[in-house]
Design a protein around this motif. Structure first.
Motif, mmCIF file in Angstrom:
data_model
loop_
_atom_site.group_PDB
_atom_site.id
_atom_site.type_symbol
_atom_site.label_atom_id
_atom_site.label_comp_id
_atom_site.label_asym_id
_atom_site.label_seq_id
_atom_site.Cartn_x
_atom_site.Cartn_y
_atom_site.Cartn_z
ATOM 1 N N GLN A 6 -39.800 11.153 -8.206
ATOM 2 C CA GLN A 6 -41.248 11.367 -8.164
ATOM 3 C C GLN A 6 -41.678 12.569 -9.011
ATOM 4 N N SER A 7 -42.961 12.533 -9.416
ATOM 5 C CA SER A 7 -43.510 13.618 -10.231
ATOM 6 C C SER A 7 -44.828 14.114 -9.653
ATOM 7 N N ARG A 42 -46.458 -0.959 -13.235
ATOM 8 C CA ARG A 42 -46.321 -0.950 -11.778
ATOM 9 C C ARG A 42 -46.277 0.450 -11.159
ATOM 10 N N ALA A 43 -46.273 1.469 -11.988
ATOM 11 C CA ALA A 43 -46.209 2.832 -11.450
ATOM 12 C C ALA A 43 -47.494 3.154 -10.689
ATOM 13 N N LYS A 44 -47.326 3.817 -9.558
ATOM 14 C CA LYS A 44 -48.505 4.147 -8.759
ATOM 15 C C LYS A 44 -48.872 5.617 -8.946
ATOM 16 N N VAL A 45 -50.112 5.816 -9.439
ATOM 17 C CA VAL A 45 -50.603 7.160 -9.714
ATOM 18 C C VAL A 45 -51.766 7.451 -8.768
ATOM 19 N N VAL A 46 -51.712 8.559 -8.055
ATOM 20 C CA VAL A 46 -52.809 8.878 -7.129
ATOM 21 C C VAL A 46 -53.316 10.290 -7.393
ATOM 22 N N LYS A 78 -44.083 5.832 -1.730
ATOM 23 C CA LYS A 78 -44.999 4.772 -2.161
ATOM 24 C C LYS A 78 -45.834 5.185 -3.374
ATOM 25 N N ILE A 79 -45.778 6.458 -3.726
ATOM 26 C CA ILE A 79 -46.529 6.966 -4.871
ATOM 27 C C ILE A 79 -45.532 7.565 -5.855
#
Ligand code: ADP
Ligand code: ZN
Ligand code: ZN
Length: 753
Positions: free
Chosen positions: A444-445, A529-533, A557-558
């Protein structure tokens, strides 16, 4: 003739309502008996009825004066302020130049002031009587008999009347009938409205398991702190520990000792919504063995706050966690105050009373002869200075837990990146690559953005130079109207330059760049498909959204979390291996003498979010000023070196912490008029003897107009706040201020806009 005992007693009352001195009232004997110092009462004043606080009681019955008025009622059964808090209120209102009324207003929750009552519910319990007696009593009421035998199955248990009635389909009339006949006992219990009660997180279990052996540094720090605590005297100590060094565990050790000896603890965090993990940890640690942890924050409903307050006053709860206003919470037998992340500016209140939560904490510890423990990975210059001159002691945690490495920090030179991409990009090629790599590795980042200011300063995208005031060493503000740069501290002005004074480039820029929605940019460079929030200020206003996002992030999940300050603090996510800082040098372009301190703290804190698990972390810092010493110090995590360098700079300019900064703001609807009075005031000061005070300004505030008001301010640099305030008050006595101009004073000012 009336007997002596019918005579009223006299009480002194601090009214909350426009008066700043005590007034004398009479109290009827029956009421007088219930009063204590600190009691909140309702009193008549003119045609109004207002509330006030009893500040002294004199049992001497004196003959009623003709005009003597009487206390009407007692608003709260418990005194709303202890003597200690009355003293604290006096100090706060003196030191921070706020009215006693405003100060008391901040100290006593509105629901307490309004005399709101605790919420109660009706409880019932079956009374055991011999069978024949029961039959005799219920002979004529078969329904009651039936209900009684149903309820008897729960003999010896206290039940909520309403839910019990529902469950057994017994009407309230029947229950009341049984109560009347003495077969069921009724009582009213206070209901406790507790915030976050439902939110014991899933992690609680791991946290409890995580009670491990202290590291040797933790052990030494704990011993030093416990030794201070044993003395039962005032002390202040800085716990300086790199990110991930286990400061919280040390706080908990100190709390164990204090609670074990029957003391109370105040635990301050910069903003409760940003510290859910700390709250969970404290609840897990202390809640499971019957200690109530009261969470005190601005989202509490009036009822929740009242209940929290009552539990503290009664001594039922002995631990409070909260943001700055919790520093006034009525903890009984206070033995320890913890101020976590003591360097955070959020501790300063920007409305009257303009107090600093950390400094009030230290003073409250002093009043209570107890300990104040200040923790940070990046102490404020104020605290560092207090350690240097021996006012505070210091314990150090220099190693991360399990010997984990501090992350590797790369500086990305955005000047070159700008040349390469022919425009100032949001993300450098290096950072994009690193983000993609993490995604492929299922790691994760976090991407961090600095919060932007409201106004424009000028800097060169070729060499990174920021245009500063020659006298004040702070960035100057660009004014569109006249194309001038203004120093908002001293008022110095000069035309905006066309070329950079340092490198002669014409790339001298006066617009903030990177205004695109950052998460769009990130999404565009990441696999689909990467999830960015994104976490922003809006998210924080929704009660549980932030907690939910953090939970999703923790559960993987993020992939990329984007946000400002709020994700820089205290978060601990083992799977984060990359942190990107989009605009590391932005604080340096703010018109603030604390710019370097801010830039350094943010970088170190953000970098500390990486590499908290088994895998090492990496940090990419994008900057136009890689040569700046604060950025270099941050890259190498050289705290002591930074502090020494920055303190030397502050000393040379005689800025805080070497002198106090007092800000004096003039505010009015008309610009001319506001400036005129600020200038007249400066003239008045110049003609009086102001030894020991350096005056700067007046200058327009960087945000010249706010909510329809023009604002000009002056700054006083002084080594003695009390003397400085007295001089100001004395000068104000015969200063012909216009009625439309409002002025206020901010002692130890942080906000300079
Ligand atoms: P800081 O507040 O100094 O950044 P934390 O208090 O968040 O550090 O601690 C970092 C991590 O180390 C947490 O996950 C914590 O549970 C863990 N930890 C703390 N003390 C110990 C210890 N003695 N042994 C093992 N793990 C520990
Ligand atoms: Zn330049
Ligand atoms: Zn200046």
């Amino acid at each position: 003739m009336s007997s002596l005992s019918d005579m009223p007693a006299m009480v002194e009352i601090l009214p909350l309502g426009g008066f700043d001195h005590p007034l004398t009232y009479g109290a009827k004997p029956s009421l007088y008996e219930t009063l204590q110092i600190g009691s909140l009462v309702r009193i008549p004043l003119g045609v109004r009825r207002i509330i006030g606080i009893v500040s002294s009681l004199s049992p001497n019955h004196s003959p009623p004066l003709d005009k003597l008025r009487f206390v009407s009622t007692l608003v709260q059964p418990e005194p709303v302020l202890s003597e200690e808090l009355v003293d604290l209120a006096k100090w706060v209102s003196n030191y921070y130049a706020s009215s006693l009324e405003n100060t008391l207003g901040a100290m006593i929750p509105a629901s307490v002031r309004d005399g709101m009552n605790a919420k109660t519910r009706k409880m019932i319990e079956v009374v055991s009587l011999p069978q024949p007696e029961v039959e005799q009593l219920l002979k004529r009421s078969p329904k009651q008999l039936q209900a009684y035998s149903l309820l008897s199955q729960q003999r010896g248990k206290k039940m909520d009347a309403v839910s019990c009635g529902k469950e057994h389909q017994i009407s309230m009339a029947i229950i009341d009938g049984l109560i009347k006949k003495g077969l069921v006992r009724k009582s009213m219990d206070e209901v406790n409205r507790e915030a976050y009660a439902d939110q014991w997180s899933e992690e609680v279990a791991d946290i409890v398991d995580a009670l491990r052996v202290l590291t040797s540094e933790q052990k030494i720090a704990t011993d030093e702190i416990c030794e201070d605590l044993s003395k039962g005297k005032f002390s202040a100590r800085l716990l300086q520990g790199v990110t991930g060094s286990g400061k919280t565990e040390v706080y908990c050790q100190a709390m164990e000792k204090v609670l074990g000896e029957g003391g109370g603890v105040l635990f301050l965090v910069p903003e409760v919504a940003l510290a859910p993990q700390t709250v969970d940890r404290l609840r897990a640690r202390f809640g499971t063995r019957g200690e109530q942890v009261v969470v005190w924050h601005s989202h509490l409903s009036a009822g929740e706050r009242l209940d929290a307050w009552r539990r503290l006053v009664k001594g039922e709860a002995r631990i409070v966690v909260g943001a700055r206003s919790a520093v006034f919470a009525p903890v009984q037998n206070l033995r320890l105050i913890v101020v976590d992340e003591e360097h955070e500016q959020a501790y300063k209140q920007e409305d009257s009373p303009r107090y600093h939560g950390r400094d009030v904490a230290v003073y409250r510890a002093y009043l209570n002869n107890c300990m104040c423990l200040l923790g940070s990975a990046t102490p404020s210059l104020e605290t560092a200075h207090n350690v240097d001159c021996g006012k505070y002691k210091k314990s150090t945690l220099s190693q991360r837990i399990d010997g984990r490495e501090l992350p590797l920090v790369h500086l990305v030179d955005m000047r070159r990146e700008t040349l390469k991409q022919k425009k100032a990009p949001v993300l450098s090629q290096q950072l994009v690559e690193a983000l993609r790599q993490r995604y492929e590795n299922r790691e994760q980042s976090i991407l961090f953005l600095n919060r932007r200011g409201f106004n424009t300063t000028m800097f060169c995208t070729e060499c990174g130079e920021v245009v500063q005031c020659k006298d004040c060493s702070i960035a100057m503000t660009y004014h569109r109207t006249d194309h001038y740069l203004h120093c908002h501290l001293c008022g110095y002005r000069k035309p905006a330059p066309r070329v950079c004074a340092n490198c002669k480039s014409i790339e001298i820029n006066r617009r903030g760049q990177g205004t695109q929605r950052i998460e769009d940019v990130v999404e565009s460079v990441m696999p689909r498909r990467a999830k960015v929030v994104r976490v922003d200020a809006d998210v924080m206003t929704k009660k549980n959204l932030f907690r939910e996002i953090l939970r999703d992030f923790r559960q993987g999940k993020i992939d990329v979390l984007v946000g400002t300050q709020m994700i820089a603090k205290g978060l601990d996510f083992p799977k984060v291996t990359l942190v990107g800082v989009i605009d590391a040098d932005l604080p340096l372009r703010m018109e603030d003498f604390r710019a370097s301190e801010r830039a350094f703290q943010i970088l170190v804190q953000v970098a500390g979010r990486a590499g908290r698990g088994d895998r090492a972390g990496e940090v990419f810092v994008q900057t136009y000023a890689p040569h700046e010493s604060c950025i270099q110090f941050a890259r190498r995590a050289e705290l002591d070196e930074f502090l020494e360098d920055e303190l030397a700079m502050r000393k040379e300019l005689k800025y805080p912490p070497y002198r106090h900064l007092v800000r004096h703001v003039f505010r009015g609807r008309g610009e001319e008029k506001t400036r005129f009075y600020a200038e007249q005031w400066r003239k008045k000061l110049d003609s009086s003897n102001l030894s020991g005070i350096e005056v700067k300004g007046p200058a327009a505030t960087p945000l010249a107009k706010m909510k329809g008001y023009y604002r000009y301010h002056l700054f006083y640099l002084t080594s003695n706040v009390q003397k400085c305030l007295l001089k100001i008050y004395a000068n104000k006595m015969d200063f012909p201020m216009d009625k439309e101009i409002i002025d206020f004073i901010d002692v130890d000012a942080y906000q300079v806009s």
